[in-house]
Design an enzyme around this catalytic site. Structure first.
Site, PDB file in Angstrom:
ATOM      1  N   SER A  36       0.836  -1.207   0.000  1.00 49.40           N
ATOM      2  CA  SER A  36       0.000   0.000   0.000  1.00 49.40           C
ATOM      3  C   SER A  36       0.873   1.261   0.000  1.00 49.40           C
ATOM      4  O   SER A  36       0.399   2.335  -0.372  1.00 49.40           O
ATOM      5  CB  SER A  36      -0.944   0.008   1.216  1.00 49.40           C
ATOM      6  N   SER A 106      -0.178  -4.914  10.179  1.00 50.63           N
ATOM      7  CA  SER A 106      -1.021  -4.928  11.385  1.00 50.63           C
ATOM      8  C   SER A 106      -2.509  -4.989  11.021  1.00 50.63           C
ATOM      9  O   SER A 106      -3.252  -4.026  11.238  1.00 50.63           O
ATOM     10  CB  SER A 106      -0.708  -3.739  12.305  1.00 50.63           C
TER      11      SER A 106
HETATM   12  P1  ADP Z   1       4.393  -1.450   1.922  1.00 47.80           P
HETATM   13  O1  ADP Z   1       5.491  -0.992   2.854  1.00 47.80           O
HETATM   14  O2  ADP Z   1       3.042  -0.986   2.347  1.00 47.80           O
HETATM   15  O3  ADP Z   1       4.439  -2.927   1.634  1.00 47.80           O
HETATM   16  P2  ADP Z   1       5.911  -0.056  -0.122  1.00 47.80           P
HETATM   17  O4  ADP Z   1       6.195   1.246   0.515  1.00 47.80           O
HETATM   18  O5  ADP Z   1       7.023  -1.047  -0.180  1.00 47.80           O
HETATM   19  O6  ADP Z   1       4.617  -0.736   0.508  1.00 47.80           O
HETATM   20  O7  ADP Z   1       5.379   0.265  -1.580  1.00 47.80           O
HETATM   21  C1  ADP Z   1       5.000  -0.758  -2.474  1.00 47.80           C
HETATM   22  C2  ADP Z   1       5.197  -0.281  -3.914  1.00 47.80           C
HETATM   23  O8  ADP Z   1       4.265   0.757  -4.175  1.00 47.80           O
HETATM   24  C3  ADP Z   1       6.583   0.270  -4.169  1.00 47.80           C
HETATM   25  O9  ADP Z   1       6.997  -0.182  -5.439  1.00 47.80           O
HETATM   26  C4  ADP Z   1       6.372   1.764  -4.141  1.00 47.80           C
HETATM   27  O10 ADP Z   1       7.290   2.422  -4.974  1.00 47.80           O
HETATM   28  C5  ADP Z   1       4.954   1.900  -4.664  1.00 47.80           C
HETATM   29  N1  ADP Z   1       4.236   3.080  -4.143  1.00 47.80           N
HETATM   30  C6  ADP Z   1       4.262   3.559  -2.886  1.00 47.80           C
HETATM   31  N2  ADP Z   1       3.479   4.654  -2.770  1.00 47.80           N
HETATM   32  C7  ADP Z   1       2.934   4.860  -3.993  1.00 47.80           C
HETATM   33  C8  ADP Z   1       2.023   5.836  -4.536  1.00 47.80           C
HETATM   34  N3  ADP Z   1       1.512   6.816  -3.789  1.00 47.80           N
HETATM   35  N4  ADP Z   1       1.678   5.725  -5.830  1.00 47.80           N
HETATM   36  C9  ADP Z   1       2.196   4.747  -6.612  1.00 47.80           C
HETATM   37  N5  ADP Z   1       3.061   3.808  -6.174  1.00 47.80           N
HETATM   38  C10 ADP Z   1       3.419   3.854  -4.876  1.00 47.80           C
END
Ligand code: ADP
Length: 209
Positions: A36, A106
């Site tokens: 997310s 969580s």
């Molecule tokens: P999480 O920690 O919730 O698992 P991540 O921060 O690792 O998620 O992000 C997952 C993917 O989504 C990554 O490839 C990131 O670059 C992408 N991402 C994060 N925020 C956005 C956004 N606002 N719009 C598009 N892609 C995003």
């Protein structure tokens, strides 16, 4: 469980610590589906806080699952314990007048409520608890599944990963998060701004010079 332990009155109180460090301690609890955007937001938020001179520290899968919680798996009992320990550690950082930022799925409301209660109940010797800021990083599961940077959703669909949040295990969305970020293709800076604006409104951050 140890029974013959008591609190030792602190030489420095929390409010003295805050005054000396010129900042307040609190926990920012990011919750949302895998992919997310929690980690992306946490990294940028930590960076922006540090740049304005506010001590902040991230707790995430890398520094928790490989260390403190390396004995835990993914059963319901272990997931509960995982979150409980993270909440206790975040609380210690918050008590030290640091902004703790946690980024874990969580998925269960009860676990997040436990984490909140741990913070909001005053510890003996202190007259108040610590702020707990729940941030819901909200994207539809279809969007998260399309991002899937680690291929986890694919593995879950194939049945290789069992009980995967959003696919084969529930995600219980927060009912009243302090901040609700709809993280569907907005720049990460906008998501972070939403959180910082909330912290400023609550006067949790020192005024910028
Ligand atoms: P999480 O920690 O919730 O698992 P991540 O921060 O690792 O998620 O992000 C997952 C993917 O989504 C990554 O490839 C990131 O670059 C992408 N991402 C994060 N925020 C956005 C956004 N606002 N719009 C598009 N892609 C995003």
């Amino acid at each position: 469980m140890a029974t013959n332990i008591t609190y030792h009155a602190a030489a420095v109180t929390r409010s003295e610590r805050c005054a000396l460090r010129k900042q307040r301690g609190l926990t920012i609890w990011l919750t949302g589906l895998s992919a997310s955007g929690k980690s992306t937001i946490a990294v940028e938020l930590e960076h922006q806080l540090l740049q304005r001179g506010v001590g902040a520290y991230r707790l995430d899968g890398d520094n928790i699952r490989f260390g403190l919680n390396k004995d835990l798996g993914f059963s319901e009992k272990d997931r509960n314990e995982n979150i409980r320990r993270i909440a206790e550690v975040a609380k210690l950082f918050a008590d030290s007048a640091t902004v703790a930022i946690t980024s874990f799925i969580s998925p269960y409301r009860a676990d997040r409520d436990t984490a909140r209660q741990l913070h909001e109940v005053a510890t003996p010797g202190e007259d108040s608890g610590l702020p707990f800021v729940e941030v819901y990083v909200d994207v539809p599961v279809e969007v998260a599944e399309k991002r899937d940077p680690k291929g986890l959703y694919k593995k879950a669909r194939e049945g290789i990963i069992k009980e995967f949040t959003g696919i084969s295990a529930p995600y219980e969305a927060p009912l009243k998060p302090e901040v609700h970020v709809v993280n569907n293709d907005i720049p990460v800076q906008d998501a972070v701004k939403q959180i910082i604006t909330y912290l400023e409104e609550k006067e949790y951050l020192p005024k910028q010079q």
